[in-house]
Design a protein around this motif. Structure first.
Motif: not given
Length: 247
Positions: A90-95, A105-108, A224-231
Motif C-alpha cells: 500500500v502507498e502511504l503519504n508521509m510527512r 527546519a520547517e518542512c511541509d 523509516k523514510w526519507k523526505c523527498s523535499k528536505c532529504g
C-alpha cells in the motif's frame, strides 16, 4: 451442465492472541461488494460489521468463532486478507508529524512510501497484564479478557463522555472479579451491579485497570523514510487498522 468451479488459493496465519493456526482464502467479488456497500454508508458500525462478515466468510477453520475474536485478532486477519486479495503493498503519504525535520527546519514535504502489509504484526508489550489487584488487604481485584468489537456502542458513542466510554469498555472486558475468599463470575451479575462496582473504584484503581487497555496487543508498524523535499530521515509508528488506509 454445471459451470466449472474456480480454484481459490488457501493461506494460513497464526492468531496473535493464542498462536492458533487459521486457514483462510482471499476476498471474492461477493466480499468486495459487502465492503463497498459498507463504505458507501460512511458508518463505523457498518464498516466493522462488514469486516466481521468478510472475515467470517473467508476463514475456513471451523474451530474459529469470529464473533468472539478480540478486536486485534479481527483486524489482523482482515489486514492479511486484504494483502492476499488486493495487494500486499500500500502507498502511504508521509510527512513530518511536527512540521519540522530532524535539523529543526520547517518542512511541509509529502513523500510517497510503500508498506508491505505482510510485514505488519500485532505487537505485544512485556508490561501487559490482564489481572489487577485493587486492594492488597482483601485481595480484591479484576481479571480481564480481550474485548470484541461492540457494535451497539457505535450508535451512541458521540453522545457520551470519554470516561463513560472507558467505563463501559472496562465492564464489557471483565472476565471475573476476585478477592481472598471468592471468585465472582461476570455472568452471575447484572449489568447494573457491574456498573456499580466500576463506579465505586477510586481514580487510582480505575487508572490501574486502564493499563490493560493501554498496553493491550495492537497492530503496530514503524516506518523509516526519507523526505523527498528536505532529504532528512524520519520515522513514524502506525497503530490500528485504519492507519494503513487498507479499506
Amino acid at each position: 451442465m454445471a459451470l466449472p468451479k474456480i480454484d481459490v488459493p488457501l493461506f494460513e496465519l497464526m492468531l496473535p492472541s493464542t498462536g492458533q493456526p487459521v486457514k483462510y482464502r482471499p476476498f471474492l467479488v461477493k466480499e468486495q461488494k459487502i465492503l463497498l456497500l459498507a463504505l458507501e454508508g460512511e458508518s463505523i458500525k457498518e464498516t466493522v460489521t462488514a469486516m466481521r462478515q468478510i472475515v467470517s466468510n473467508c476463514v475456513l477453520s471451523e474451530d474459529v468463532d469470529v464473533e468472539k475474536l478480540p478486536t486485534f485478532d479481527l483486524e489482523y486477519i482482515f489486514l492479511k486478507l486484504r494483502a492476499k486479495s488486493i495487494g500486499e503493498l500500500v502507498e502511504l503519504n508521509m510527512r513530518h508529524q511536527t512540521g519540522m525535520n530532524s535539523k529543526g527546519a520547517e518542512c511541509d514535504g509529502i513523500t510517497m512510501n510503500k508498506v508491505n502489509l505482510m510485514d505488519v504484526e500485532v505487537i505485544k508489550t512485556i508490561e501487559h497484564e490482564d489481572k489487577f489487584v485493587l486492594d492488597e488487604k482483601s485481595g480484591l481485584g479484576i481479571k480481564f479478557k480481550y474485548p470484541t468489537p461492540d457494535l451497539d456502542a457505535f450508535d451512541n458513542d458521540e453522545d457520551r463522555s470519554q470516561l463513560d466510554i472507558a467505563a463501559d469498555a472496562m465492564m464489557a472486558s471483565i472476565d471475573y472479579i476476585f478477592d481472598n475468599e471468592n471468585i465472582y463470575k461476570k455472568e452471575d451479575y447484572t449489568k447494573q451491579e457491574l456498573q456499580e462496582f466500576i463506579d465505586s473504584m477510586t481514580q487510582d484503581q480505575f487508572a490501574k485497570c486502564g493499563k490493560f487497555f493501554e498496553t493491550m496487543p495492537k497492530l503496530k508498524h514503524t516506518i523509516k523514510w526519507k523526505c523527498s523535499k528536505c532529504g532528512c530521515d524520519d520515522e513514524v509508528t502506525l497503530e490500528g487498522l485504519t492507519s494503513f488506509f487498507v479499506f
